[in-house]
Design a protein around this motif. Structure first.
Motif, PDB file in Angstrom:
ATOM      1  N   GLN A   3      49.716 -55.709 -33.626  1.00 20.20           N
ATOM      2  CA  GLN A   3      50.264 -54.681 -32.756  1.00 20.20           C
ATOM      3  C   GLN A   3      50.039 -53.280 -33.299  1.00 20.20           C
ATOM      4  O   GLN A   3      50.010 -52.320 -32.553  1.00 20.20           O
ATOM      5  CB  GLN A   3      51.771 -54.918 -32.547  1.00 20.20           C
ATOM      6  N   GLU A   4      49.911 -53.156 -34.638  1.00 22.20           N
ATOM      7  CA  GLU A   4      49.758 -51.831 -35.215  1.00 22.20           C
ATOM      8  C   GLU A   4      48.316 -51.513 -35.607  1.00 22.20           C
ATOM      9  O   GLU A   4      48.049 -50.558 -36.301  1.00 22.20           O
ATOM     10  CB  GLU A   4      50.677 -51.671 -36.433  1.00 22.20           C
ATOM     11  N   SER A  25      41.514 -46.682 -34.581  1.00 22.97           N
ATOM     12  CA  SER A  25      41.927 -47.739 -35.494  1.00 22.97           C
ATOM     13  C   SER A  25      42.683 -47.143 -36.676  1.00 22.97           C
ATOM     14  O   SER A  25      42.244 -46.148 -37.273  1.00 22.97           O
ATOM     15  CB  SER A  25      40.697 -48.493 -35.995  1.00 22.97           C
ATOM     16  N   LEU A  26      43.793 -47.764 -37.034  1.00 23.84           N
ATOM     17  CA  LEU A  26      44.548 -47.307 -38.202  1.00 23.84           C
ATOM     18  C   LEU A  26      43.722 -47.454 -39.472  1.00 23.84           C
ATOM     19  O   LEU A  26      43.789 -46.617 -40.373  1.00 23.84           O
ATOM     20  CB  LEU A  26      45.848 -48.101 -38.330  1.00 23.84           C
ATOM     21  N   PHE A  27      42.944 -48.509 -39.528  1.00 17.75           N
ATOM     22  CA  PHE A  27      42.120 -48.731 -40.708  1.00 17.75           C
ATOM     23  C   PHE A  27      41.057 -47.644 -40.844  1.00 17.75           C
ATOM     24  O   PHE A  27      40.784 -47.146 -41.935  1.00 17.75           O
ATOM     25  CB  PHE A  27      41.464 -50.118 -40.632  1.00 17.75           C
ATOM     26  N   ALA A  28      40.471 -47.245 -39.712  1.00 16.49           N
ATOM     27  CA  ALA A  28      39.459 -46.193 -39.734  1.00 16.49           C
ATOM     28  C   ALA A  28      40.082 -44.848 -40.109  1.00 16.49           C
ATOM     29  O   ALA A  28      39.496 -44.067 -40.864  1.00 16.49           O
ATOM     30  CB  ALA A  28      38.771 -46.098 -38.378  1.00 16.49           C
ATOM     31  N   LEU A  29      41.277 -44.572 -39.578  1.00 18.07           N
ATOM     32  CA  LEU A  29      41.956 -43.311 -39.897  1.00 18.07           C
ATOM     33  C   LEU A  29      42.328 -43.237 -41.371  1.00 18.07           C
ATOM     34  O   LEU A  29      42.305 -42.170 -41.980  1.00 18.07           O
ATOM     35  CB  LEU A  29      43.208 -43.157 -39.029  1.00 18.07           C
ATOM     36  N   ASP A  72      56.376 -39.719 -42.486  1.00 14.18           N
ATOM     37  CA  ASP A  72      56.190 -41.044 -43.068  1.00 14.18           C
ATOM     38  C   ASP A  72      55.154 -41.842 -42.276  1.00 14.18           C
ATOM     39  O   ASP A  72      55.255 -41.974 -41.051  1.00 14.18           O
ATOM     40  CB  ASP A  72      57.531 -41.779 -43.073  1.00 14.18           C
ATOM     41  N   ALA A  73      54.186 -42.411 -42.969  1.00 14.17           N
ATOM     42  CA  ALA A  73      53.127 -43.173 -42.311  1.00 14.17           C
ATOM     43  C   ALA A  73      53.656 -44.410 -41.594  1.00 14.17           C
ATOM     44  O   ALA A  73      53.068 -44.875 -40.624  1.00 14.17           O
ATOM     45  CB  ALA A  73      52.073 -43.592 -43.338  1.00 14.17           C
ATOM     46  N   ARG A  74      54.799 -44.954 -42.063  1.00 10.29           N
ATOM     47  CA  ARG A  74      55.359 -46.140 -41.410  1.00 10.29           C
ATOM     48  C   ARG A  74      55.780 -45.838 -39.983  1.00 10.29           C
ATOM     49  O   ARG A  74      55.674 -46.695 -39.101  1.00 10.29           O
ATOM     50  CB  ARG A  74      56.552 -46.661 -42.216  1.00 10.29           C
ATOM     51  N   ARG A  77      52.673 -45.831 -37.849  1.00  8.65           N
ATOM     52  CA  ARG A  77      52.115 -47.163 -37.651  1.00  8.65           C
ATOM     53  C   ARG A  77      52.956 -48.024 -36.713  1.00  8.65           C
ATOM     54  O   ARG A  77      52.412 -48.868 -35.993  1.00  8.65           O
ATOM     55  CB  ARG A  77      51.987 -47.877 -38.997  1.00  8.65           C
ATOM     56  N   LYS A  78      54.263 -47.829 -36.690  1.00  7.51           N
ATOM     57  CA  LYS A  78      55.134 -48.784 -36.016  1.00  7.51           C
ATOM     58  C   LYS A  78      55.808 -48.276 -34.736  1.00  7.51           C
ATOM     59  O   LYS A  78      56.202 -49.079 -33.893  1.00  7.51           O
ATOM     60  CB  LYS A  78      56.210 -49.262 -36.990  1.00  7.51           C
TER      61      LYS A  78
END
Length: 205
Positions: A3-4, A25-29, A72-74, A77-78
């Motif tokens: 979901q994230e 994409s969070l991974f790409a960012l 906060d990055a959390r 993401r959420k």
């Protein structure tokens, strides 16, 4: 984690005012900074993400300035839906979150831009939405008999300017200025049940 994996971003191009909606994409960012670019060459949003913090820079289509924030990055993401606002004009300027909620709300940005701009692209008021809301509040107060002057008069004239409303007593000519450009201006008048014109040359926020 599924979901994230992605964040959807909705914003307006600061150059051409076009609505931009895209997924990142969070991974790409996390691997390298990225953002939202328009086909006209304008960059509306720039995002930097690491394991702890996210930094977001928004080139605002409403005020022309860059709004920056770090949190906060959390949360990034959420959270299903994050709203970024133009502090100068009190308007939403960017949405980030899950695809469904963001795309469902994206049309609001276009509607807001249409409302604050005239047919030829020129602005009628500094903040069209705030002005109309302030006028509505002032008229509601007047309907309840809440507008009066220190001289005892209850009749007044109202003049609407670019970023304020002016009330002038018909009896003595005294006036008061009610700012109508920011969210704080709207909050200030919403808190009132009465408007008292205090005297010539005086202003009340």
């Amino acid at each position: 984690m599924i979901q994230e994996a992605n964040r959807t971003i909705a914003c307006l191009c600061p150059k051409c005012k076009k609505l931009l909606t895209t997924e990142r994409s969070l991974f790409a960012l996390a691997a390298s900074p990225g953002g939202v670019e328009c086909s006209c060459g304008g960059e509306a949003v720039h995002i930097e993400l690491d394991s702890r913090r996210v930094t977001v820079g928004i080139d605002c289509a409403f005020c022309g300035k860059t709004h920056e924030g770090s949190f906060d990055a959390r949360i990034f993401r959420k959270e299903k839906f994050i709203v970024f606002s133009c502090g100068e004009r009190g308007l939403d300027c960017c949405y980030i979150g899950e695809d469904g909620p963001v795309r469902n709300a994206a049309h609001r940005l276009e509607e807001t831009m249409e409302r604050v701009s005239g047919a030829d692209g020129g602005e009628i008021f500094q903040n069209d939405i705030i002005m109309h809301e302030v006028l509505s509040e002032v008229r509601d107060i007047a309907k309840r008999g809440g507008v009066s002057c220190a001289c005892g008069g209850t009749q007044y004239k109202m003049k609407v300017g670019y970023n304020a409303v002016k009330l002038q007593c018909s009896s003595c000519g005294a006036s008061m200025r009610i700012p109508a450009a920011t969210a704080d201006d709207l909050d200030a008048v919403c808190c009132k049940t009465k408007l008292l014109i205090r005297g010539k040359g005086e202003e009340e926020r």
